[in-house]
Enzyme design. Sequence first.
Site, PDB file in Angstrom:
ATOM      1  N   CYS A  54      -5.199  -3.299   3.170  1.00  0.00           N
ATOM      2  CA  CYS A  54      -4.857  -3.061   4.566  1.00  0.00           C
ATOM      3  C   CYS A  54      -6.050  -3.193   5.514  1.00  0.00           C
ATOM      4  O   CYS A  54      -6.493  -4.300   5.822  1.00  0.00           O
ATOM      5  CB  CYS A  54      -4.190  -1.693   4.692  1.00  0.00           C
ATOM      6  SG  CYS A  54      -3.273  -1.453   6.247  1.00  0.00           S
TER       7      CYS A  54
ATOM      8  N   LYS B 231     -10.164   0.965  -1.816  1.00  0.00           N
ATOM      9  CA  LYS B 231     -10.227   0.653  -0.394  1.00  0.00           C
ATOM     10  C   LYS B 231     -11.597   1.076   0.125  1.00  0.00           C
ATOM     11  O   LYS B 231     -12.063   2.199  -0.145  1.00  0.00           O
ATOM     12  CB  LYS B 231      -9.108   1.391   0.348  1.00  0.00           C
ATOM     13  CG  LYS B 231      -8.939   0.973   1.805  1.00  0.00           C
ATOM     14  CD  LYS B 231      -7.696   1.620   2.404  1.00  0.00           C
ATOM     15  CE  LYS B 231      -7.439   1.149   3.833  1.00  0.00           C
ATOM     16  NZ  LYS B 231      -6.191   1.727   4.376  1.00  0.00           N
TER      17      LYS B 231
ATOM     18  N   GLU C  81       0.840  -1.193   0.000  1.00  0.00           N
ATOM     19  CA  GLU C  81       0.000   0.000   0.000  1.00  0.00           C
ATOM     20  C   GLU C  81       0.881   1.251   0.000  1.00  0.00           C
ATOM     21  O   GLU C  81       1.890   1.311   0.699  1.00  0.00           O
ATOM     22  CB  GLU C  81      -0.894  -0.021   1.243  1.00  0.00           C
ATOM     23  CG  GLU C  81      -1.832   1.168   1.365  1.00  0.00           C
ATOM     24  CD  GLU C  81      -2.675   1.129   2.642  1.00  0.00           C
ATOM     25  OE1 GLU C  81      -3.740   1.747   2.661  1.00  0.00           O
ATOM     26  OE2 GLU C  81      -2.235   0.472   3.629  1.00  0.00           O
TER      27      GLU C  81
END
Length: 509
Positions: A373, A339, A263
């Site tokens: 993440c 995300k 990321e």
Amino acid sequence: MHDDLHLTIRNLTNDDYDEIKVLMDKVYHDIGGSWPEHTIHKLIKDFPEGQICLEDHGKIVGLALSVQVSYQRFSNPHTYDDLIDQKENILNDERGDAMYGLDVLIAPEYRGYRLGRRLYEARKDLCRQHNLRAILAGGRIPSYHEHAHEMSAAEYLESVRERKIYDPILTFQLSNDFQVTRLLKRYMPEDEKSQGYATLLEWKNIFFEPDTNVIRSRKTQVRIGAIQWQMREVESVDELLKQVEYFIDAVSDYKSDFVLFPEFFNAPLIGLSPDQSNQTEAIRFLASFTERFINEMSQFAVSYNINVITGSMPVIEDETVYNVSYLCRRDGTVEEQKKIHITPHERRDWVIEGGNDLRVFNTDAGRVGILICYDVEFPELGRLLAEQDMDILFVPFWTDTKNGYLRVRRCAQARAIENECYVVICGSCGNLPQVENLDIQYAQSSVFSPSDFSYPHDAVMAETTPNTEMIMFSDLDLDKLKLTRSEGSVNNLKDRRTDLYSVNWKKSK
């Protein structure tokens, strides 16, 4: 360079001849040009699976032509004329136990992408599927005429093998695991550049089983590589992209199907911003480079024949900033996954918003999902992806402390067990003192499996040394997942009580 590649491999049909002729006339202008139309049509009729083309947006840009032959006959000295009758028909032996590679050619304007390797790999797959003993080929040595006055053909072959001389055909064939078994004299007398010589090349099918049919309809052995990326100060975009290409090249050298980056791996570019005190503007400055990174990394995916998962990068859409990961397939197509869950830091300092879509992506090496993440800490997302038959979950992450990293790791391990899939996590290490809010990182990249007898006892397939820049590799067996889901010690997916509960995706905003 071609900025919008969309590559597909398929078998030729009779309707393709006009394009075939144009391509062969262009490439083989020095040895007579294209085969006649009836020759190509007979090849397609006699051995349709062996006639392969590579297309870009429907245009043929590469060819591989093959026939079946007797291994005993053509592994011994022969000439090109032994393959052809008086009417220029190429002789196919339907009972042959080997393939003979007639031609492999790539349009000049498409060279440099390593596309020839794809055609060679397609031939190898076909050889395995048909359970043939080997691939044979008579290879031209078109640079020999430049050295014929100073060395024999045998000495020339040895010099090419030792990389003292570069030959555009022989060097390429040696790099694709072909072995030179003998020198053929008067193989093609009209080939002046090769002085009539050719090499007899052979690639052995190590899976060959006499009197057995081995059919493989999909790839089951998948190799992944992950880059535990060292954050370091850079002076330009070109410098950072050079490092990206270096890692993609290195991972592709090990025949990997995927490479994963962390990321915000290109965050060092924030250091080039004229004003880092305003974090909202700093992330928008970083977003100004994203389109170039997508284009370059997609080109690398094509050139190095590997599926690239780009970690994540900021993207601005309608003045809103998103954190987005891209899947750059090796066929030139690109997909994105935003995300969905945004951390307090991202929301507060960078004013990033969450995406509203989630999907599984088809690739030539399995069905994959991407959770960036924080997203992996929400079990609903992994379950929704599992319901779409995901094989591998990729998790690019950035964490600054060990406790933050452990949240990602332990949740990723849980996703692998509860969804009976492989999970790959990949982060960055090092320090960026010149970039506010990204000054330290903590990472140990890993590959997790379901927890059962078919996998390592701790369900960890591979992992890196913590906080050290390095490449991690792992070989994943997709057939094991099928066995686990049907006959494992436990069956987490099959045993769900859907009569009591379910996870549903609401319509996107």
